[in-house]
Design a protein around this motif. Structure first.
Motif, mmCIF file in Angstrom:
data_model
loop_
_atom_site.group_PDB
_atom_site.id
_atom_site.type_symbol
_atom_site.label_atom_id
_atom_site.label_comp_id
_atom_site.label_asym_id
_atom_site.label_seq_id
_atom_site.Cartn_x
_atom_site.Cartn_y
_atom_site.Cartn_z
ATOM 1 N N GLN A 1 123.697 -43.494 89.807
ATOM 2 C CA GLN A 1 123.136 -42.313 90.461
ATOM 3 C C GLN A 1 123.507 -41.061 89.677
ATOM 4 O O GLN A 1 124.686 -40.776 89.471
ATOM 5 N N GLY A 2 122.512 -40.311 89.223
ATOM 6 C CA GLY A 2 122.750 -39.035 88.563
ATOM 7 C C GLY A 2 123.326 -39.167 87.168
ATOM 8 O O GLY A 2 123.684 -40.260 86.709
ATOM 9 N N CYS A 3 123.423 -38.039 86.491
ATOM 10 C CA CYS A 3 123.860 -38.030 85.095
ATOM 11 C C CYS A 3 125.369 -37.944 84.953
ATOM 12 O O CYS A 3 125.899 -37.997 83.841
ATOM 13 N N GLY A 4 126.085 -37.789 86.066
ATOM 14 C CA GLY A 4 127.539 -37.730 86.016
ATOM 15 C C GLY A 4 128.109 -36.338 86.118
ATOM 16 O O GLY A 4 129.322 -36.150 85.982
ATOM 17 N N CYS A 5 127.253 -35.350 86.414
ATOM 18 C CA CYS A 5 127.719 -33.959 86.410
ATOM 19 C C CYS A 5 128.098 -33.436 87.790
ATOM 20 O O CYS A 5 128.811 -32.443 87.889
ATOM 21 N N CYS A 6 127.621 -34.071 88.845
ATOM 22 C CA CYS A 6 127.607 -33.387 90.137
ATOM 23 C C CYS A 6 128.420 -34.047 91.246
ATOM 24 O O CYS A 6 128.188 -33.795 92.430
ATOM 25 N N GLY A 7 129.356 -34.903 90.882
ATOM 26 C CA GLY A 7 130.263 -35.470 91.867
ATOM 27 C C GLY A 7 129.549 -36.240 92.963
ATOM 28 O O GLY A 7 128.689 -37.081 92.704
ATOM 29 N N ASP A 8 129.894 -35.926 94.213
ATOM 30 C CA ASP A 8 129.382 -36.674 95.364
ATOM 31 C C ASP A 8 128.153 -36.045 96.018
ATOM 32 O O ASP A 8 127.732 -36.481 97.089
ATOM 33 N N LEU A 9 127.573 -35.028 95.399
ATOM 34 C CA LEU A 9 126.390 -34.388 95.975
ATOM 35 C C LEU A 9 125.213 -35.360 95.996
ATOM 36 O O LEU A 9 125.010 -36.140 95.064
ATOM 37 N N GLU B 1 120.768 -32.476 97.942
ATOM 38 C CA GLU B 1 121.692 -31.332 97.865
ATOM 39 C C GLU B 1 121.660 -30.700 96.481
ATOM 40 O O GLU B 1 121.659 -29.466 96.354
ATOM 41 N N ILE B 2 121.618 -31.537 95.451
ATOM 42 C CA ILE B 2 121.552 -31.007 94.088
ATOM 43 C C ILE B 2 120.253 -30.229 93.892
ATOM 44 O O ILE B 2 120.257 -29.092 93.404
ATOM 45 N N GLN C 1 120.379 -16.377 85.055
ATOM 46 C CA GLN C 1 121.544 -17.022 84.477
ATOM 47 C C GLN C 1 122.507 -17.380 85.611
ATOM 48 O O GLN C 1 122.923 -16.497 86.356
ATOM 49 N N ASP C 2 122.831 -18.659 85.721
ATOM 50 C CA ASP C 2 123.742 -19.120 86.766
ATOM 51 C C ASP C 2 125.079 -19.503 86.132
ATOM 52 O O ASP C 2 125.244 -20.604 85.603
ATOM 53 N N LYS C 3 126.036 -18.578 86.198
ATOM 54 C CA LYS C 3 127.348 -18.820 85.600
ATOM 55 C C LYS C 3 128.295 -19.554 86.548
ATOM 56 O O LYS C 3 129.385 -19.958 86.139
ATOM 57 N N GLU C 4 127.870 -19.729 87.791
ATOM 58 C CA GLU C 4 128.713 -20.428 88.766
ATOM 59 C C GLU C 4 128.514 -21.938 88.728
ATOM 60 O O GLU C 4 129.313 -22.688 89.282
ATOM 61 N N ILE C 5 127.474 -22.395 88.061
ATOM 62 C CA ILE C 5 127.149 -23.822 88.090
ATOM 63 C C ILE C 5 128.240 -24.662 87.432
ATOM 64 O O ILE C 5 128.457 -25.817 87.784
ATOM 65 N N GLY C 6 128.968 -24.067 86.472
ATOM 66 C CA GLY C 6 130.056 -24.792 85.824
ATOM 67 C C GLY C 6 131.129 -25.203 86.805
ATOM 68 O O GLY C 6 131.614 -26.339 86.791
ATOM 69 N N GLU C 7 131.495 -24.285 87.698
ATOM 70 C CA GLU C 7 132.503 -24.586 88.714
ATOM 71 C C GLU C 7 131.925 -25.451 89.828
ATOM 72 O O GLU C 7 132.581 -26.361 90.319
ATOM 73 N N ASN C 8 130.682 -25.183 90.197
ATOM 74 C CA ASN C 8 130.091 -25.863 91.350
ATOM 75 C C ASN C 8 129.670 -27.299 91.059
ATOM 76 O O ASN C 8 129.783 -28.171 91.923
ATOM 77 N N GLN C 9 129.163 -27.550 89.843
ATOM 78 C CA GLN C 9 128.592 -28.861 89.558
ATOM 79 C C GLN C 9 129.117 -29.525 88.291
ATOM 80 O O GLN C 9 128.897 -30.713 88.087
ATOM 81 N N TYR C 10 129.818 -28.780 87.445
ATOM 82 C CA TYR C 10 130.193 -29.317 86.137
ATOM 83 C C TYR C 10 131.699 -29.327 85.889
ATOM 84 O O TYR C 10 132.152 -29.138 84.762
ATOM 85 N N SER C 11 132.463 -29.560 86.939
ATOM 86 C CA SER C 11 133.914 -29.791 86.839
ATOM 87 C C SER C 11 134.655 -28.701 86.081
ATOM 88 O O SER C 11 135.675 -28.954 85.445
ATOM 89 N N GLY C 12 134.138 -27.485 86.132
ATOM 90 C CA GLY C 12 134.825 -26.368 85.515
ATOM 91 C C GLY C 12 134.596 -26.198 84.021
ATOM 92 O O GLY C 12 135.223 -25.339 83.387
ATOM 93 N N TYR C 13 133.716 -27.004 83.436
ATOM 94 C CA TYR C 13 133.418 -26.831 82.011
ATOM 95 C C TYR C 13 132.739 -25.472 81.784
ATOM 96 O O TYR C 13 132.043 -24.956 82.669
ATOM 97 N N PRO C 14 132.942 -24.872 80.596
ATOM 98 C CA PRO C 14 132.419 -23.517 80.323
ATOM 99 C C PRO C 14 130.922 -23.527 80.035
ATOM 100 O O PRO C 14 130.481 -23.310 78.899
ATOM 101 N N VAL C 15 130.125 -23.805 81.064
ATOM 102 C CA VAL C 15 128.679 -23.885 80.902
ATOM 103 C C VAL C 15 127.982 -22.992 81.922
ATOM 104 O O VAL C 15 128.561 -22.620 82.945
#
Length: 347
Positions: free
Chosen positions: A118-126, A130-131, A318-332
């Motif tokens: 399920q999914g590409c591995g970026c979004c945890g349990d969502l 929800e994604i 530009q969504d700078k919050e997506i790194g924290e919300n969906q990408y485990s804090g990576y700088p994206v």
């Protein structure tokens, strides 16, 4: 070595991209044009790094016809670099490395198409819903085409794209057909949507979904977005959702997009870009590549490649919050943009 020469030498080593270039050249010589694919940088950025390394006395170059071949200055410099702990890279061949990354992506997204993972591995349990809701899709979108919604993406290009009835739309990396079907409703019977995806199982899933939802104005073609199976100058609108970051040679993708668009055509892209650079280890991490992180470029490099292909750009969001919300804090961050041919006079 004089003090100022030492300072220039060690300063030249203080950059991940330059270390990657040196690591490859410790193995064998390369043409300047190879390093864009090796490092994931645009040619202008690569040229700047090569210049710094030459000025530091680390590299030399020779012209062979229209090619410029770079190598380590001499054996003494090779020894010095290896003594500094710089390792030779065995996987620098652009074609081989690019093909290997494509196979990794094909395998992962083939499993997603078959519901093995399920999914590409970026979004945890969502959940998929929800994604999709979090990146701009409506509940009507997700409910209408639930079989095609796999919870992939980082935005909704069909929402920012000015798609109108009768348009010919091209969906780069069409997956299970989710964005293609939303676009198909907008273009109507007089328009057409072409979805291109390199993964055989995704194409099969999308075609099955097209039958399920009774679309006769959508066509799915298996192909590489670096070499599109699409006629030159035939497309009104290109859409792409979190896919171009997966392509090893993004400059080819944007040149191909320019080729297939009509003169007054537009491209609407939602994609992941980096806020800070990754380590070489992170760039080669298979899970991070498939999660749309490992292959992402720095924002300026990404925009530079689009401009080099002949486009003008308007950044839509530009969504700078997506790194924290969906990408485990990576700088994206998620970048949404509109691009059009620079000589078309559009705005």
């Amino acid at each position: 070595m004089m003090i100022h020469e030492k300072a220039k030498f060690f300063k030249a080593l203080g950059d991940q991209t330059r270390l990657a270039i040196i690591g490859c050249l410790l193995k064998h010589d390369y043409c300047a044009c190879d390093f864009a694919a090796i490092t994931g940088k645009d040619q202008t950025t690569v040229s700047r790094h090569l210049k710094i390394l030459c000025e530091a006395g680390i590299l030399k170059y020779e012209k062979e016809g229209r090619y410029v071949i770079y190598s380590i200055m001499d054996d003494n410099m090779k020894d010095k670099l290896e003594n500094c702990g710089i390792e030779k890279f065995d996987s620098c061949c652009p074609d081989n490395a690019a093909d290997a990354k494509k196979e990794v992506v094909k395998e992962k997204y083939g499993k997603i198409a078959l519901d093995v993972v399920q999914g590409c591995g970026c979004c945890g349990d969502l959940t998929k819903e929800e994604i999709s809701t979090s990146i701009g899709y409506s509940s009507e979108d997700t409910q209408s085409f639930s079989a095609a919604n796999m919870g992939l993406g980082c935005g909704n290009p069909t929402a920012i794209g000015e798609i109108k009835e009768g348009d010919i739309v091209l969906d780069l990396g069409s997956g299970g057909g989710f964005d293609s079907f939303i676009a198909a409703r907008k273009v109507g019977k007089n328009g057409k949507v072409i979805g291109v995806d390199m993964t055989e199982d995704m194409i099969a899933k999308a075609r099955k979904n097209a039958e399920k939802y009774e679309f006769d104005n959508v066509e799915f073609r298996q192909g590489d977005i670096e070499s599109l199976p699409v006629e030159t100058g035939s497309i009104d609108i290109i859409i792409s959702n979190c896919v171009i970051n997966l392509a090893p040679d993004k400059s080819k993708v944007f040149r191909e997009a320019y080729r297939v668009l009509k003169n007054d055509g537009r491209m609407y892209v939602s994609d992941m870009v980096l806020l800070n650079d990754l380590t070489l280890e992170q760039r080669n991490d298979k899970d991070l590549i498939c999660a749309c992180i490992g292959g992402a470029l720095l924002k300026d490099d990404y925009l530079g490649m689009i401009k080099d292909a002949g486009f003008q750009i308007r950044i839509m969001d530009q969504d700078k919050e997506i790194g924290e919300n969906q990408y485990s804090g990576y700088p994206v961050m998620s970048l949404k943009l509109k691009a059009f041919k620079a000589d078309a006079g559009l705005d």
